[in-house]
Write a protein that holds these residues in place. Structure first.
Motif, PDB file in Angstrom:
ATOM      1  N   VAL A 254       0.619  -1.519  -0.529  1.00 13.48           N
ATOM      2  CA  VAL A 254      -0.133  -0.112   0.172  1.00 13.48           C
ATOM      3  C   VAL A 254       1.019   1.057  -0.348  1.00 13.48           C
ATOM      4  O   VAL A 254       1.669   1.520   0.956  1.00 13.48           O
ATOM      5  CB  VAL A 254      -0.935   0.128   1.504  1.00 13.48           C
ATOM      6  CG1 VAL A 254      -0.367  -0.145   2.814  1.00 13.48           C
ATOM      7  CG2 VAL A 254      -1.759   1.269   0.872  1.00 13.48           C
ATOM      8  N   MET A 255       0.341   1.866  -0.613  1.00 12.08           N
ATOM      9  CA  MET A 255       1.395   3.775  -1.399  1.00 12.08           C
ATOM     10  C   MET A 255       0.810   4.259  -0.313  1.00 12.08           C
ATOM     11  O   MET A 255      -0.322   4.548  -1.044  1.00 12.08           O
ATOM     12  CB  MET A 255       1.745   3.682  -2.668  1.00 12.08           C
ATOM     13  CG  MET A 255       2.921   3.831  -2.552  1.00 12.08           C
ATOM     14  SD  MET A 255       3.186   3.881  -5.127  1.00 12.08           S
ATOM     15  CE  MET A 255       3.794   2.604  -5.561  1.00 12.08           C
ATOM     16  N   GLY A 256       1.112   5.078   0.003  1.00 19.19           N
ATOM     17  CA  GLY A 256       0.406   6.372   0.837  1.00 19.19           C
ATOM     18  C   GLY A 256       1.497   7.362   1.100  1.00 19.19           C
ATOM     19  O   GLY A 256       2.801   6.833   1.352  1.00 19.19           O
TER      20      GLY A 256
ATOM     21  N   SER B 116      -4.277  -2.745   5.324  1.00 17.68           N
ATOM     22  CA  SER B 116      -4.240  -4.068   5.082  1.00 17.68           C
ATOM     23  C   SER B 116      -3.141  -4.577   4.828  1.00 17.68           C
ATOM     24  O   SER B 116      -3.413  -5.384   4.018  1.00 17.68           O
ATOM     25  CB  SER B 116      -4.026  -2.481   3.525  1.00 17.68           C
ATOM     26  OG  SER B 116      -5.207  -2.013   3.161  1.00 17.68           O
ATOM     27  N   PRO B 117      -2.147  -4.182   5.402  1.00 21.53           N
ATOM     28  CA  PRO B 117      -1.620  -5.020   5.714  1.00 21.53           C
ATOM     29  C   PRO B 117      -1.367  -6.280   6.738  1.00 21.53           C
ATOM     30  O   PRO B 117      -1.044  -7.712   5.979  1.00 21.53           O
ATOM     31  CB  PRO B 117       0.470  -4.834   6.590  1.00 21.53           C
ATOM     32  CG  PRO B 117       0.298  -3.412   6.233  1.00 21.53           C
ATOM     33  CD  PRO B 117      -1.635  -2.894   5.595  1.00 21.53           C
ATOM     34  N   VAL B 118      -2.234  -6.053   7.466  1.00 20.89           N
ATOM     35  CA  VAL B 118      -3.048  -7.058   7.986  1.00 20.89           C
ATOM     36  C   VAL B 118      -4.080  -7.917   7.237  1.00 20.89           C
ATOM     37  O   VAL B 118      -3.896  -9.299   7.745  1.00 20.89           O
ATOM     38  CB  VAL B 118      -3.959  -6.412   9.547  1.00 20.89           C
ATOM     39  CG1 VAL B 118      -4.815  -7.664   9.947  1.00 20.89           C
ATOM     40  CG2 VAL B 118      -3.022  -6.070  10.115  1.00 20.89           C
ATOM     41  N   ILE B 119      -5.145  -7.608   6.605  1.00 24.30           N
ATOM     42  CA  ILE B 119      -5.581  -7.467   5.619  1.00 24.30           C
ATOM     43  C   ILE B 119      -5.076  -8.592   4.496  1.00 24.30           C
ATOM     44  O   ILE B 119      -6.228  -9.672   4.600  1.00 24.30           O
ATOM     45  CB  ILE B 119      -6.429  -6.684   4.770  1.00 24.30           C
ATOM     46  CG1 ILE B 119      -7.543  -6.598   6.195  1.00 24.30           C
ATOM     47  CG2 ILE B 119      -7.541  -7.862   4.206  1.00 24.30           C
ATOM     48  CD1 ILE B 119      -7.978  -4.887   5.273  1.00 24.30           C
ATOM     49  N   HIS B 120      -4.202  -8.208   4.293  1.00 21.85           N
ATOM     50  CA  HIS B 120      -3.574  -9.189   2.635  1.00 21.85           C
ATOM     51  C   HIS B 120      -3.039 -10.306   2.938  1.00 21.85           C
ATOM     52  O   HIS B 120      -2.643 -11.051   2.585  1.00 21.85           O
ATOM     53  CB  HIS B 120      -2.691  -8.331   1.876  1.00 21.85           C
ATOM     54  CG  HIS B 120      -3.996  -7.713   0.730  1.00 21.85           C
ATOM     55  ND1 HIS B 120      -4.767  -8.181  -0.143  1.00 21.85           N
ATOM     56  CD2 HIS B 120      -4.341  -6.450   0.789  1.00 21.85           C
ATOM     57  CE1 HIS B 120      -6.135  -6.658  -0.734  1.00 21.85           C
ATOM     58  NE2 HIS B 120      -5.116  -6.304  -0.095  1.00 21.85           N
ATOM     59  N   ASN B 121      -2.302 -10.149   4.783  1.00 22.91           N
ATOM     60  CA  ASN B 121      -0.892 -10.720   4.965  1.00 22.91           C
ATOM     61  C   ASN B 121      -2.155 -12.195   5.619  1.00 22.91           C
ATOM     62  O   ASN B 121      -1.295 -12.795   4.986  1.00 22.91           O
ATOM     63  CB  ASN B 121      -0.158 -10.324   5.185  1.00 22.91           C
ATOM     64  CG  ASN B 121       1.007  -9.240   5.096  1.00 22.91           C
ATOM     65  OD1 ASN B 121       1.030  -9.800   4.251  1.00 22.91           O
ATOM     66  ND2 ASN B 121       1.750  -8.530   5.472  1.00 22.91           N
TER      67      ASN B 121
ATOM     68  N   CYS C  37      -0.102  -2.777  -6.386  1.00 21.84           N
ATOM     69  CA  CYS C  37      -0.449  -2.142  -5.247  1.00 21.84           C
ATOM     70  C   CYS C  37      -1.949  -1.532  -4.758  1.00 21.84           C
ATOM     71  O   CYS C  37      -1.756  -1.443  -6.181  1.00 21.84           O
ATOM     72  CB  CYS C  37       0.444  -0.977  -5.269  1.00 21.84           C
ATOM     73  SG  CYS C  37      -0.050   0.754  -6.333  1.00 21.84           S
ATOM     74  N   ASN C  38      -2.281  -1.324  -3.319  1.00 21.42           N
ATOM     75  CA  ASN C  38      -3.021  -0.403  -3.245  1.00 21.42           C
ATOM     76  C   ASN C  38      -3.150   1.623  -2.388  1.00 21.42           C
ATOM     77  O   ASN C  38      -1.199   1.801  -2.896  1.00 21.42           O
ATOM     78  CB  ASN C  38      -3.774  -0.524  -2.024  1.00 21.42           C
ATOM     79  CG  ASN C  38      -4.395  -1.878  -2.387  1.00 21.42           C
ATOM     80  OD1 ASN C  38      -3.920  -2.998  -1.547  1.00 21.42           O
ATOM     81  ND2 ASN C  38      -5.724  -1.462  -3.169  1.00 21.42           N
ATOM     82  N   LEU C  39      -3.647   2.504  -3.307  1.00 18.79           N
ATOM     83  CA  LEU C  39      -3.488   3.731  -2.771  1.00 18.79           C
ATOM     84  C   LEU C  39      -3.857   4.328  -2.159  1.00 18.79           C
ATOM     85  O   LEU C  39      -5.616   3.665  -1.884  1.00 18.79           O
ATOM     86  CB  LEU C  39      -3.473   4.006  -4.311  1.00 18.79           C
ATOM     87  CG  LEU C  39      -2.769   3.569  -5.442  1.00 18.79           C
ATOM     88  CD1 LEU C  39      -3.382   4.422  -6.612  1.00 18.79           C
ATOM     89  CD2 LEU C  39      -1.385   4.818  -5.243  1.00 18.79           C
ATOM     90  N   THR C  40      -2.955   5.433  -1.336  1.00 18.79           N
ATOM     91  CA  THR C  40      -3.977   5.660  -0.167  1.00 18.79           C
ATOM     92  C   THR C  40      -3.666   7.150   0.058  1.00 18.79           C
ATOM     93  O   THR C  40      -3.206   7.394  -1.012  1.00 18.79           O
ATOM     94  CB  THR C  40      -3.949   5.104   1.492  1.00 18.79           C
ATOM     95  OG1 THR C  40      -4.958   5.633   2.418  1.00 18.79           O
ATOM     96  CG2 THR C  40      -3.040   4.702   2.227  1.00 18.79           C
ATOM     97  N   ILE C  41      -4.710   7.864   0.750  1.00 17.54           N
ATOM     98  CA  ILE C  41      -4.303   9.157   1.249  1.00 17.54           C
ATOM     99  C   ILE C  41      -3.010   9.362   1.011  1.00 17.54           C
ATOM    100  O   ILE C  41      -2.003   8.734   1.274  1.00 17.54           O
ATOM    101  CB  ILE C  41      -4.731   9.783   2.735  1.00 17.54           C
ATOM    102  CG1 ILE C  41      -6.303   9.711   1.801  1.00 17.54           C
ATOM    103  CG2 ILE C  41      -4.237  11.350   2.714  1.00 17.54           C
ATOM    104  CD1 ILE C  41      -7.564   9.766   3.229  1.00 17.54           C
ATOM    105  N   PRO C  42      -2.131  10.408  -0.306  1.00 14.54           N
ATOM    106  CA  PRO C  42      -4.069  11.364  -0.602  1.00 14.54           C
ATOM    107  C   PRO C  42      -2.766  11.238  -2.117  1.00 14.54           C
ATOM    108  O   PRO C  42      -3.224  11.579  -3.414  1.00 14.54           O
ATOM    109  CB  PRO C  42      -2.039  12.975  -0.501  1.00 14.54           C
ATOM    110  CG  PRO C  42      -0.647  12.514  -0.513  1.00 14.54           C
ATOM    111  CD  PRO C  42      -0.620  10.817   0.183  1.00 14.54           C
TER     112      PRO C  42
END
Ligand code: NAP
Length: 282
Positions: free
Chosen positions: A12-14, A22-27, A64-69
């Motif tokens: 996840v890029m932020g 997200s790391p908890v979910i995907h791992n 990857c996922n993207l989060t703020i900003p």
């Protein structure tokens, strides 16, 4: 013998990104499905976003996922954007294709709708009008999801009225802007209420809304997940309305991304919920 090509990386890029669940979910899903891979935090400053995205294929990332900003800016940088993400105007997921090109997706609308389907299986899009409070980025994803499900009428109200009017004009179809001071009356006859504002979030004021005007069988949904029960949901519960919090949306939006990267559509089970809930204590 283990092969590097079978080891999949995502992240996840932020900026900042350390708070991301997200790391908890995907791992959790990587372990659950016995896959070889890892999902990592990618702290990337806004000025470095393009370079970081272009490095994904070189570093062997599946995406990857993207989060703020980064959610809006990244949409302009990827090679292609899926239609629903273009409508929402932001991407939360990137998939690295076989040729190294980048596809932008938005899975937040999927997440919202699938959390409703899992937690309130009796909910039907056609059961009546929906009231959506708020017209920010998350509201766009919720609107796209509700429209695609065929909700017949969507009453959209936002403190800054012009934003709701612009969004209603842009999305069209069943979406109708309601002036902010008419939001209470807009609850009459509704089958679903969604709070997409930050009001009720930890550290914010509670949402100012006359819930007694809402039918008692209407579903009250808040996309906030810290706290798990916002003052809005607590009031709805006391009035006897069914409720749903924002944790399901967070968990379900991750599923299509995981499938695109790791080739398995994972489920949201009790063990995952408990693990993520444990990180939300305030
Ligand atoms: P955003 O784009 O900044 O939008 C914020 C919204 O809140 C706007 O509609 C804004 O209205 C409204 N608002 C702010 N202060 C207000 C006040 N005092 N009174 C009334 N309305 C007010 O934020 P976002 O990205 O859409 O996120 C909104 C919420 O959704 C956050 O709590 C976020 O955590 C949550 N969220 C949850 C998920 C999930 O997976 N569950 C995903 C995304 C977001 P104005 O236009 O008038 O400022």
């Amino acid at each position: 013998m283990a092969n590097d090509r079978h080891y999949k990386l995502a992240g996840v890029m932020g900026w900042p990104v350390a708070h991301s669940r997200s790391p908890v979910i995907h791992n959790h899903w990587i372990a659950e499905h016995g896959l070889r891979g890892a999902y990592v935090l990618l702290p990337v400053q806004p000025d470095n976003l393009e370079q970081a995205l272009r490095a994904l294929p070189v570093l062997g990332f599946a995406g990857c996922n993207l989060t703020i900003p980064h959610k809006v800016e990244a949409l302009k940088l990827v090679d292609r954007v899926e239609p629903i993400a273009a409508r929402i105007g932001a991407i939360n997921t990137i998939v690295v294709e076989a040729d190294g090109s980048l596809t932008g997706r938005n899975t937040d609308g999927f997440g919202y709708i699938h959390s409703l389907m899992q937690e309130q299986p009796d909910w039907r899009p056609a059961s009546g009008p929906a009231v959506v409070i708020g017209a920010g980025g998350a509201a766009r994803a919720v609107l796209a999801g509700l429209i695609d499900q065929g909700v017949p009428e969507i009453r959209l109200s936002n403190r800054s009225a012009a934003k709701a009017q612009d969004m209603a004009a842009e999305f069209g179809g069943p979406v109708r802007a309601i002036p902010w001071d008419e939001r209470h009356a807009a609850l009459e006859g509704a089958a679903l209420l969604v709070n997409t504002t930050n009001q009720g979030m930890h550290g914010e004021q509670e949402l100012d809304l006359r819930l007694d005007l809402l039918p008692v069988d209407a579903l009250v949904s808040d996309i906030i997940y810290v706290p798990m029960e916002t003052p809005l949901l607590a009031s709805a519960r006391r009035l006897g309305n069914p409720t749903i919090n924002g944790l399901g949306m967070l968990l379900h939006q991750a599923r299509p991304a995981f499938e695109a990267w790791f080739g398995v559509l994972p489920e949201v089970g009790a063990a995952l919920r408990a693990k993520v809930e444990a990180t939300l204590a305030i």
